[in-house]
Design a protein around this motif. Sequence first.
Motif, mmCIF file in Angstrom:
data_model
loop_
_atom_site.group_PDB
_atom_site.id
_atom_site.type_symbol
_atom_site.label_atom_id
_atom_site.label_comp_id
_atom_site.label_asym_id
_atom_site.label_seq_id
_atom_site.Cartn_x
_atom_site.Cartn_y
_atom_site.Cartn_z
ATOM 1 N N CYS A 160 10.446 -0.289 -2.355
ATOM 2 C CA CYS A 160 9.429 0.570 -1.758
ATOM 3 C C CYS A 160 8.252 -0.285 -1.326
ATOM 4 O O CYS A 160 7.691 -1.034 -2.124
ATOM 5 N N ALA A 161 7.892 -0.173 -0.049
ATOM 6 C CA ALA A 161 6.832 -1.001 0.525
ATOM 7 C C ALA A 161 5.793 -0.120 1.202
ATOM 8 O O ALA A 161 5.780 -0.005 2.429
ATOM 9 N N PRO A 162 4.924 0.525 0.433
ATOM 10 C CA PRO A 162 3.897 1.365 1.065
ATOM 11 C C PRO A 162 2.980 0.509 1.944
ATOM 12 O O PRO A 162 2.518 -0.546 1.524
ATOM 13 N N GLY A 163 2.758 0.964 3.155
ATOM 14 C CA GLY A 163 1.946 0.175 4.072
ATOM 15 C C GLY A 163 0.756 0.920 4.627
ATOM 16 O O GLY A 163 0.052 0.396 5.484
ATOM 17 N N GLY A 164 0.523 2.136 4.187
ATOM 18 C CA GLY A 164 -0.593 2.910 4.725
ATOM 19 C C GLY A 164 -0.124 4.250 5.239
ATOM 20 O O GLY A 164 0.928 4.759 4.852
ATOM 21 N N SER A 165 -0.890 4.798 6.152
ATOM 22 C CA SER A 165 -0.636 6.161 6.638
ATOM 23 C C SER A 165 0.484 6.248 7.656
ATOM 24 O O SER A 165 1.008 7.334 7.892
#
Length: 197
Positions: A160-165
């Motif tokens: 999982c690589a959350p990168g923003g909106s």
Amino acid sequence: MIEHIKGSLLEAQRALDDFIANAEALRSVEAAAETLIKTYERKGRVYSCGNGGSMCDAMHFAEELTGRYRNNRSGLGAIAISDPSHMSCVANDFGYDYVFSRYIESHGREGDSLIAISTSGKSPTILNAAKAAREQGVSVIALTGKTGSPLESLADVCICAPGGSYADRVQELHIKVLHILIELVERRFFPENYEQA
């Protein structure tokens, strides 16, 4: 305009810094690499799939395994599910949601692996592919951008690589992860390519 450029680059930098600082994310990349290495040790194949920009990433990943990444070496079996005739046939006969799963049903074998890319972790095409892979005994490595997604629950390994909106920052992290996975596979099977690195 320069401020917007700098702001965009700084946002990307923050996303990367957050990923680097996430020990669980780094362990998941390591686990994914180990899964791919085991697949190749068993003489299996690696499949990859995604929609839109994620399909481009899936194709890029596969061609750098079958072709080359940095230095010359033997090709590695990898296929991005992107054949237009297959996809148009399945979309027409069964619906677009089955374009990837039908391919895995047809070609996937126990011991193979699937890289399933979905920034939301909710894409029906990718979820169906992951379900088909599990039924075939194919390991599922998911790349997502949100924790707790439906895709995560179907994966053997979830990165999982959350990168923003928005999806663009997630995709930027995904391509970095895919490059690292290729490098780790090469380091296992072609260590001579990294003697000077």
